[in-house]
Design a protein around this motif. Structure first.
Motif, PDB file in Angstrom:
ATOM      1  N   ASN A  82      22.414   4.228  72.608  1.00 24.70           N
ATOM      2  CA  ASN A  82      21.803   4.121  73.930  1.00 24.70           C
ATOM      3  C   ASN A  82      22.043   5.367  74.766  1.00 24.70           C
ATOM      4  N   THR A 235      25.668  -3.667  73.056  1.00 21.76           N
ATOM      5  CA  THR A 235      24.471  -3.286  73.795  1.00 21.76           C
ATOM      6  C   THR A 235      24.796  -2.524  75.064  1.00 21.76           C
ATOM      7  N   HIS A 652      18.862  -4.742  73.680  1.00 24.61           N
ATOM      8  CA  HIS A 652      19.503  -3.537  73.147  1.00 24.61           C
ATOM      9  C   HIS A 652      18.679  -2.293  73.448  1.00 24.61           C
ATOM     10  N   ASP A 664      15.058  -5.442  70.232  1.00 21.03           N
ATOM     11  CA  ASP A 664      16.414  -5.962  70.394  1.00 21.03           C
ATOM     12  C   ASP A 664      16.856  -6.447  69.016  1.00 21.03           C
ATOM     13  N   TYR A 666      19.557  -6.478  67.276  1.00 18.34           N
ATOM     14  CA  TYR A 666      20.768  -7.255  67.046  1.00 18.34           C
ATOM     15  C   TYR A 666      20.524  -8.749  67.263  1.00 18.34           C
TER      16      TYR A 666
END
Length: 789
Positions: A82, A235, A652, A664, A666
């Motif tokens: 990220n 995240t 995420h 996302d 995950y």
């Protein structure tokens, strides 16, 4: 990759659908990071930025506030997925030019998604929306500052102006900003902390005398037990996983407490190690408690009750450093276990097994984030964590302490620099001594009260130093209507966001340089400084040329607004501060506690750590002069039949309100964001099936207004009965403005009681929703990836 400015909205034909991942990071994270970086920045800019990110002579990540390792122990790639996405967003080659704004009306822009807006690139010129206009148009910098100064000077009172700050502003910009605002005559300095960790700040200030973490990074590495409660590291602060892996290698146990069993709490593949790239990864959590929403206070008091029963207490610490222990001991000893098990959704056996980890540890670090801070009783929850730490002497010793993990990169530094609507008297006294004026002493508006003031016609001007206020704030429709009632809205920004499209009568966008960019002023190249979650202050220097020659730095914009508004009132030399930021740091050294010698200390590799009395000397600057136990009754959220409790959370593929994409992975969600995660038994009990489209409703007793967020897809997910979750900002319209935490006024975004009804139509309830309406995105748990053709 599109380098022109038109772009297009989310297209399902581009989407890859993958199975839900049961681990965090690893090869996939590396691939995603590099792909995103190369698409947005190209090879050269990717190398120039990512190899300098979070390095001692580089620039600080603009996403989370996770601490950096010591300079001698940093990886060459000291960033997470990220963080790389955040850099790519800022260092993108795409541009939003005056021609772009000429082609798109404000209404047109407002019809697009938040993700699409962000993909249009960096804003290159200052822009203005005149009264009655449909488009933004370019404006000269001098004219923009004159317009702002004229509007501020025309107010009947300084308290009619709101000065918001996001957590990305540097220490230098934040100090200059609060100085200007107080010289102007108000303490209306709301910030993003009001909406996230304000409950932490209040609880810790009252309990131990300082609202910051009592640990340094070495304490995490040396802990015998780490408690992760109300947070999702994978995240929200992924680099934390590397620290947890190191702690595990050193023998630590990890107890995770969270409604959702997140991938980052289970297994971690460190992309900076060979094992993480090709091996099975590290199982992080030794025990996971799937707690029901708002069951944390009851759980913590049950832990306390067991520690008292077992006499697993540090009596020497309690006697020497604390007050109120006997009352707390009596309170938790009488805990009602039926209430505990009902409220937490956990069995007594589960709770007892978890409590043995606390009993057997002589060095425990308690970590938490917004999963604990956004409830009605959040201040009490944080105080209860502190009670447990005090009871076992886990403050002021190695490998132990309290660790609120801050979300935004410099939100803690901004508060240290004076961004607070309730400044302490000693700070104002120092400001008065340094600048020879008496700053206002009355408390100003926090975020929630600022919205109320604009809504009620008590405030007519809004200035945002960074951030996306309308999307970050609760009660989206109320917030937007409040902003539209103002005479002027001003946003200091790098890229277009929704708040630019929710305009006052006059609206300005002032484009600023970012963390990735060089900042050269009259005296030469400049650097700025930031503070992380463990009170470590360090320098940040961007490597790239600015996205446009028409950009100003944050410090430059703030000081020029000050000049246009108050001129040379009080003899403050704004120009001197703008020309050389060392002059701001000199003022900081004489005003901000712990910052003596700031210029010298911040130039050291890795910077310096601010003093923290409880951590450094077990001294507590509270009313009693001791650390204070608190007694709090267990209050249970009342959930009517046919309702569930909703928490808002991130995907995420986002950071705060910035939407990077629609993946996302995950959680197995690909290609869409309007989802609500629920337990399968709740889905059936309410008469729905997995995959049904529903509208979400909440009613706040204080105003009886029904709030609605439309067209959410139900997703069967491993979450406790009665607890649901949905992404924000899409779910923010459901959070009532007046539903706030006691003592901190923080929105209760983790305790929203909602009902569901079948969706009446596939249409959005706020701007940009239509981009996903009818989308064929999928929640997948298949063993192999598929591609949508």
């Amino acid at each position: 990759m599109r380098h022109h400015d038109e772009g297009r909205d989310h297209d399902e034909a581009d989407l890859e659908i993958r199975p839900q991942e049961d681990h965090a990071a690893g090869p996939t994270a590396v691939a995603v990071s590099m792909k995103r970086s190369l698409e947005h920045m190209g090879m050269r800019r990717t190398a120039e930025t990512l190899l300098r990110l979070n390095q001692a002579e580089g620039f600080d990540c603009m996403s989370c506030a996770w601490p950096d390792p010591d300079p001698g122990h940093r990886h060459k790639a000291e960033f997470c997925e990220n963080g790389a996405k955040a850099v790519a967003e800022e260092a993108t080659r795409s541009r939003a030019t005056p021609e772009f704004f000429a082609r798109h009306s404000i209404a047109d822009l407002d019809s697009h998604s938040e993700h699409w807006l962000g993909q249009q690139g960096r804003i290159t010129h200052p822009m203005v929306k005149r009264p009655g206009a449909t488009h933004y148009e370019p404006i000269d910098w001098d004219d923009a500052f004159a317009l702002i100064g004229g509007q501020l000077k025309a107010l009947d009172s300084p308290d009619e102006a709101i000065f918001y700050t996001s957590g990305r502003a540097s220490n230098e910009a934040a100090f200059a900003y609060q100085l200007f605002v107080r010289a102007f005559g108000t303490n209306n300095l709301p910030d993003c902390s009001n909406m996230c960790h304000e409950s932490t700040s209040i609880a810790l200030q009252e309990s131990i005398g300082i609202g910051k973490a009592s640990v340094v990074m070495e304490d995490v590495y040396d802990a015998k037990l780490i408690v992760l409660q109300g947070q999702n590291p994978g995240t929200n602060h992924p680099r934390m996983l590397s620290a947890l892996e190191k702690a595990k290698q050193n023998g630590a146990k990890i107890l995770s407490i969270n409604p959702l069993r997140e991938a980052g709490l289970v297994n971690f593949k460190n992309p900076q190690t060979p094992r993480g790239m090709v091996g099975s990864g590290t199982d992080l959590s030794d025990m996971h408690l799937p707690i029901a929403l708002n069951g944390d206070l009851a759980l913590l008091q049950a832990f306390g009750s067991l520690l008292v029963e077992w006499d697993a207490l540090d009596h020497a610490f309690i006697d020497q450093y604390t007050i109120g222990f006997e009352l707390w001991k009596e309170h938790v000893a009488a805990v009602d276990w039926d209430v505990v098990t009902e409220t937490t959704g956990l069995s007594r056996e589960q709770i007892t097994d978890a409590a043995t980890l606390l009993r057997d540890s002589d060095a425990t670090v308690f970590c938490w984030a917004m999963g604990l801070t956004q409830h009605r009783n959040s201040v009490a929850i944080i105080k209860e964590i502190t009670n447990l730490a005090l009871a076992q002497g886990n403050i002021g010793k190695r490998g132990a302490g309290l660790f609120p993990v801050r979300g935004h990169s410099n939100v803690q530094g901004d508060r240290t620099m004076g961004i607070w609507e309730r400044p302490p008297g000693h700070f104002l006294d120092a400001l008065q001594k340094e600048f020879r004026f008496d700053p206002p002493r009355a408390n100003g508006y926090d975020t929630v009260d600022s919205i109320r003031a604009m809504r009620d016609g008590k405030a007519h001007f809004f200035l945002g130093l960074g951030g996306n206020f309308v999307q970050a704030a609760p009660d989206t429709e109320v917030t937007a209507a409040a902003l539209r009632k103002t005479r002027m809205t001003v946003h200091i920004s790098t890229k277009i966001n929704r708040s630019h499209l929710v305009c006052g009568e006059t609206a300005l966008i002032l484009p600023t340089k970012g963390r990735t960019e060089k900042d050269v002023q009259a005296s030469g190249p400049q650097f700025v400084s930031v503070e992380d979650s463990t009170c470590s202050v360090h320098a940040s220097r961007g490597p790239l040329d600015p996205a446009s020659p028409h950009l100003e730095s944050e410090v430059g914009i703030v000081t020029r607004i000050a000049e246009a508004t108050i001129g040379d009132r009080y003899g403050i030399d704004w120009k001197r501060m703008r020309e050389d930021y060392a002059n701001i740091r000199l003022h900081i050294s004489r005003v901000v506690p712990g910052c003596e010698g700031y210029e010298v200390n911040v130039r050291r590799p890795g910077g310096f750590i601010l003093p923290h009395p409880p951590r450094d000397s077990r001294t507590f600057e509270t009313r009693s002069g001791r650390a204070e136990f608190a007694v709090s009754p267990i209050e249970v959220v009342q959930v009517p039949p046919g309702h569930v409790i909703l928490q808002t959370l991130r995907s995420h593929d986002q950071f705060n309100t910035t939407i990077y994409g629609y993946s996302d992975r995950y959680r197995g969600i690909e290609g869409g964001r309007r989802v609500i995660f629920m337990h399968r038994d709740d889905i059936a009990a309410l008469g729905f099936d997995d995959g049904d489209m529903v509208d979400l409703f909440t009613r706040w007793d204080a105003d009886e207004r029904v709030r609605c967020a439309q067209n959410f897809r139900i997703v069967d997910y491993d979450t406790p009965r009665g607890s649901a979750a949905a992404y924000y900002p899409e779910s923010n319209p459901l959070v009532p403005l007046d539903s706030t935490a006691l003592g901190s006024n923080c929105p209760t975004s983790k305790s929203v009681v909602i009902s569901l009804a079948r969706a009446k139509g596939r249409h959005g309830n706020q701007a940009g929703d239509q981009d996903e309406v009818g989308a064929d995105w999928t929640h997948k748990t298949d063993p192999e990836p598929h591609h949508l053709s």
